[in-house]
Scaffold this motif. Structure first.
Motif, PDB file in Angstrom:
ATOM      1  N   TYR A  34     -18.644 -26.302  61.045  1.00  0.00           N
ATOM      2  CA  TYR A  34     -19.987 -25.881  61.441  1.00  0.00           C
ATOM      3  C   TYR A  34     -20.704 -26.903  62.318  1.00  0.00           C
ATOM      4  O   TYR A  34     -21.495 -26.543  63.167  1.00  0.00           O
ATOM      5  CB  TYR A  34     -20.845 -25.550  60.214  1.00  0.00           C
ATOM      6  N   TYR A  35     -20.433 -28.206  62.129  1.00  0.00           N
ATOM      7  CA  TYR A  35     -21.131 -29.164  62.995  1.00  0.00           C
ATOM      8  C   TYR A  35     -20.344 -29.518  64.248  1.00  0.00           C
ATOM      9  O   TYR A  35     -20.905 -30.046  65.194  1.00  0.00           O
ATOM     10  CB  TYR A  35     -21.578 -30.416  62.240  1.00  0.00           C
ATOM     11  N   GLN A  36     -19.058 -29.201  64.283  1.00  0.00           N
ATOM     12  CA  GLN A  36     -18.258 -29.558  65.449  1.00  0.00           C
ATOM     13  C   GLN A  36     -18.049 -28.412  66.432  1.00  0.00           C
ATOM     14  O   GLN A  36     -17.743 -28.646  67.598  1.00  0.00           O
ATOM     15  CB  GLN A  36     -16.900 -30.103  64.998  1.00  0.00           C
ATOM     16  N   VAL A  37     -18.209 -27.188  65.966  1.00  0.00           N
ATOM     17  CA  VAL A  37     -18.021 -26.013  66.820  1.00  0.00           C
ATOM     18  C   VAL A  37     -19.340 -25.723  67.550  1.00  0.00           C
ATOM     19  O   VAL A  37     -20.412 -25.836  66.960  1.00  0.00           O
ATOM     20  CB  VAL A  37     -17.592 -24.798  65.957  1.00  0.00           C
ATOM     21  N   GLY A  45     -21.266 -22.578  65.378  1.00  0.00           N
ATOM     22  CA  GLY A  45     -21.794 -23.864  64.931  1.00  0.00           C
ATOM     23  C   GLY A  45     -23.252 -23.790  64.528  1.00  0.00           C
ATOM     24  O   GLY A  45     -24.045 -23.077  65.147  1.00  0.00           O
TER      25      GLY A  45
END
Length: 122
Positions: A34-37, A45
């Motif tokens: 969720y934080y990298q996409v 994300g």
């Protein structure tokens, strides 16, 4: 992006089956996605959902090297350097995992580099 979306679905299914399996590592992995996409419209994300998943990972395994590392990495990406340092230091205190010596060694190297970056930014 299709593989990341597939991974998201599989992790969500794993959580439905047993959220505590492997010390909540599905929460850790899902939170890191969720934080990298990228966010909408490219991806899914979302910082709030990342934080929620990573909180659940730490609630399940508060001393986990991986949960603390990825939470620290998330906080670093959010420019919360003090919070990142706290999580990285906690990750370094994690007990060695039997049979995972090589993985732990690599993770500790990643933590040390990220910790140095967070300290430099602070």
């Amino acid at each position: 992006m299709s593989l990341v979306k597939e991974a998201k679905v599989l992790l969500e299914q794993a959580i439905e089956v047993d959220p505590n399996a492997l010390n909540g590592s599905a929460y850790t992995s899902l939170g890191s996605l969720y934080y990298q996409v990228p966010g909408w419209p490219v991806g899914f994300g979302d910082s709030d959902t990342a934080r929620e998943m990573l909180d659940k990972a730490l609630a399940t395994a508060p001393d986990s090297i991986d949960a603390n590392y990825f939470y620290g990495d998330f906080l670093l990406s959010e420019e919360d350097y003090a919070g990142a340092i706290e999580k990285f230091e906690k990750a370094l205190q994690a007990a060695p995992r039997p049979g995972r010596e090589l993985a732990d060694s690599g993770r500790r190297q990643e933590i040390e580099m990220a910790l140095a970056k967070a300290r430099a930014e602070l």
